[in-house]
Design a protein around this motif. Structure first.
Motif, mmCIF file in Angstrom:
data_model
loop_
_atom_site.group_PDB
_atom_site.id
_atom_site.type_symbol
_atom_site.label_atom_id
_atom_site.label_comp_id
_atom_site.label_asym_id
_atom_site.label_seq_id
_atom_site.Cartn_x
_atom_site.Cartn_y
_atom_site.Cartn_z
ATOM 1 N N THR A 227 45.892 18.889 -19.445
ATOM 2 C CA THR A 227 46.149 17.938 -18.357
ATOM 3 C C THR A 227 47.158 18.451 -17.332
ATOM 4 O OG1 THR A 227 47.938 16.848 -19.590
ATOM 5 C CG2 THR A 227 45.696 15.993 -19.897
ATOM 6 N N LYS A 228 47.855 19.549 -17.653
ATOM 7 C CA LYS A 228 48.932 20.076 -16.791
ATOM 8 C C LYS A 228 50.073 19.059 -16.638
ATOM 9 C CE LYS A 228 46.521 23.806 -15.984
ATOM 10 N NZ LYS A 228 45.447 23.581 -16.979
ATOM 11 N N VAL A 229 50.263 18.241 -17.671
ATOM 12 C CA VAL A 229 51.333 17.251 -17.707
ATOM 13 C C VAL A 229 52.234 17.586 -18.893
ATOM 14 C CG1 VAL A 229 51.884 14.816 -18.147
ATOM 15 C CG2 VAL A 229 50.011 15.408 -16.593
ATOM 16 N N SER A 230 53.552 17.523 -18.685
ATOM 17 C CA SER A 230 54.483 17.712 -19.803
ATOM 18 C C SER A 230 54.885 16.355 -20.360
ATOM 19 C CB SER A 230 55.724 18.485 -19.346
ATOM 20 O OG SER A 230 56.422 17.759 -18.354
ATOM 21 N N PHE A 231 55.210 16.317 -21.637
ATOM 22 C CA PHE A 231 55.443 15.044 -22.321
ATOM 23 C C PHE A 231 56.836 14.992 -22.944
ATOM 24 C CE2 PHE A 231 50.892 15.791 -22.360
ATOM 25 C CZ PHE A 231 50.395 14.582 -21.903
#
Length: 512
Positions: A227-231
């Motif tokens: 997703t190219k999202v960091s969590f």
């Protein structure tokens, strides 16, 4: 109630006050009154339903603001999977593959749950894993199926029967399977990320902490790459101070064999304290088992944005009016506009005697009504699924408000109350978007908005002895009773809970 020195030490260790214990015992003695339903909330009276153009407008409001606000996904995830597998645990107890064919057992017992399980078990995300583990261990098809269930549930196998529900393999993607935990990460990336960062908070059981950490290491990397999202993921546990005392059938404290007082978890309503401790402008709440496969992900994300956009739109008006009220020098027509907004857009009712009060008193009433947390609750059409429903409720003081009510809170022996309950057109899927700050950016103390009279008394047993237990007002029931509440119809596709293992065989949980 007399407390011994040992009792007082026990209370101190739990963080429970003597006053709270005495109050809970009084609740057992007095009982909890049923709520009084006025009418079911329906579309056009209590439930909003939007046109496609309006939905697009709300999505645009949310997307236009999301990079300027803080978002959080709050997921109650402490539920154990044991209830999911109740029928299969019973099967292990009742069936002997050495003496009876499986089809004969199903015909003899009428066990439709077991029949459904084995008709579709090749479609479970964990099928190949278990088959590889038991391969070659038996030559009989009957024994192989029995062994499959043993391997699935028992401690010397995969031990799924004692997993947290959030860490079971739900969806099969060919090379890997995804847990509900992983699916919630994907959802967060879609609608609750800010500048490609997403924050999630899971309430879990303390003994499962390391299991969730390990899952995040594995699934988090996979979803971040996809997703190219960091969590950022945080956890909290249900506080021991929210446990409630149990009593015997004479309303006296129930004692363990060692003489100590018996306390029990207070139910999901205890999580209002966990919610009160988190920090964000907008908080999405959704249960751990309500996740979807990819073909439904857009409809889920869009509907979350619709609810979020509505919250932001209403907050903008709410904050403007709340700030005006703090100035105290409003004209009568300005007060009338604020009252109209509260009635028409926040579903607030006023007592008939409102206009008999002075202008100063009216301002104080309006301040009280407008300075509250806001919840936007998705509601789905009633298709026979279990769950609470949206109703207009009148309290003992004559105040009418929108509430999510469970059937256990209703006097079904009263024909009129039963009729209203049966008129419900929608039910609660636990799909909330919450605004918990005032116009100054200060967090509301959510514990001030709980209706303590909306708890539940249930009968249980401990070591063969009957007892009464007290559940706190549910998180989205009485724990949010004094919030400003808006109900919005959302598509049934957004609601895919897994209450039994066989729910995973439904098309909504099969990856195409």
């Amino acid at each position: 109630m007399e407390l011994s020195e040992a009792d007082i030490i026990q209370l101190e260790n739990l963080g429970v006050s003597k006053e709270k214990v005495r109050s809970q015992i009084e609740t057992f003695k007095e009982g909890i009154p049923f709520v009084r339903l006025e009418k079911a909330a329906i579309v056009s009276h209590g439930i909003s339903k939007f046109s496609e153009a309006r939905e697009k407008s709300l999505i645009n409001i949310f997307d236009g603001a999301r990079d300027r606000i803080s978002l959080l996904k709050f997921v109650p995830a402490s539920g154990a999977a044991s209830r999911m597998f109740k029928a299969m645990f019973n099967f292990l107890e009742a069936y002997d593959p050495k003496t009876e064919r499986l089809d004969a057992y199903i015909k003899r017992t009428g066990d439709t749950e077991v029949a459904t399980f084995f008709e579709g078990y090749q479609n479970f995300a964990f099928f190949d894993l278990i088959q590889n583990r038991i391969k070659g261990k038996t030559s009989s098809k009957e024994e192989e199926k029995y062994l499959f269930v043993q391997e699935m549930l028992l401690e010397d196998g995969l031990n799924y029967g004692f997993f947290p529900k959030g860490l079971l393999p739900f969806h099969h993607y060919g090379k890997c399977s995804a847990t509900p935990f992983e699916e919630h990460l994907k959802e967060a990336a879609a609608y609750s990320s800010v500048n490609n960062e997403a924050k999630l908070h899971f309430t879990i059981s303390e003994q499962h902490g390391e299991m969730f950490n390990q899952e995040f290491k594995k699934a988090g990397e996979r979803v971040a790459a996809e997703t190219k999202v960091s969590f950022t993921v945080n956890y909290s546990f249900q506080k021991s101070s929210t446990d409630t005392i149990a009593v015997d059938m004479d309303n006296k404290p129930f004692r363990e064999t060692d003489g100590s007082l018996l306390f029990r978890p207070g139910g999901h309503g205890a999580l209002i304290e966990n919610l009160n401790d988190v920090d964000a402008d907008v908080i999405f709440i959704k249960n751990i088992d309500n996740v979807v496969v990819p073909r439904y992900s857009k409809v889920v994300a869009d509907n979350k944005k619709i609810l979020g956009g509505l919250l932001l739109e209403l907050q903008e008006k709410t904050f403007k009016y709340a700030e005006l009220l703090d100035k105290n020098n409003l004209r009568a027509e300005e007060l009338a506009s604020i009252k109209k907004f509260l009635e028409e857009e926040l579903n607030v009712h006023f007592l008939d005697k409102y206009y008999s009060f002075s202008i100063g008193e009216q301002i104080e009433i309006l301040k009280d009504k407008i300075n509250r947390p806001i919840r936007i609750c998705g509601m789905v059409k009633n298709e026979g699924e279990p769950g609470g429903g949206p109703f207009w409720v009148k309290d003992v003081h004559g105040h009418i408000s929108l509430q999510i009510i469970e059937s256990a809170q209703v006097d079904t022996g009263n024909p009129e109350q039963l009729r209203i309950m049966k008129n419900a057109t929608h039910f609660n899927p636990v799909d909330l978007v919450c605004g918990v700050r005032n116009y100054k950016g200060e967090n509301f103390n959510l514990l001030n908005y709980v209706d303590t009279q909306q708890g539940f008394i249930t009968q249980k047993t401990k070591e063969g002895k009957d007892l009464k237990a007290l559940e706190l007002p549910g998180l989205w029931n009485g724990a949010m009773a004094f919030w400003n509440t808006i109900f919005v119809e959302v598509p049934l596709e957004t609601f895919n809970p897994v209450k039994t293992v066989n729910d995973l065989l439904k098309p909504s949980h099969q990856v195409e």
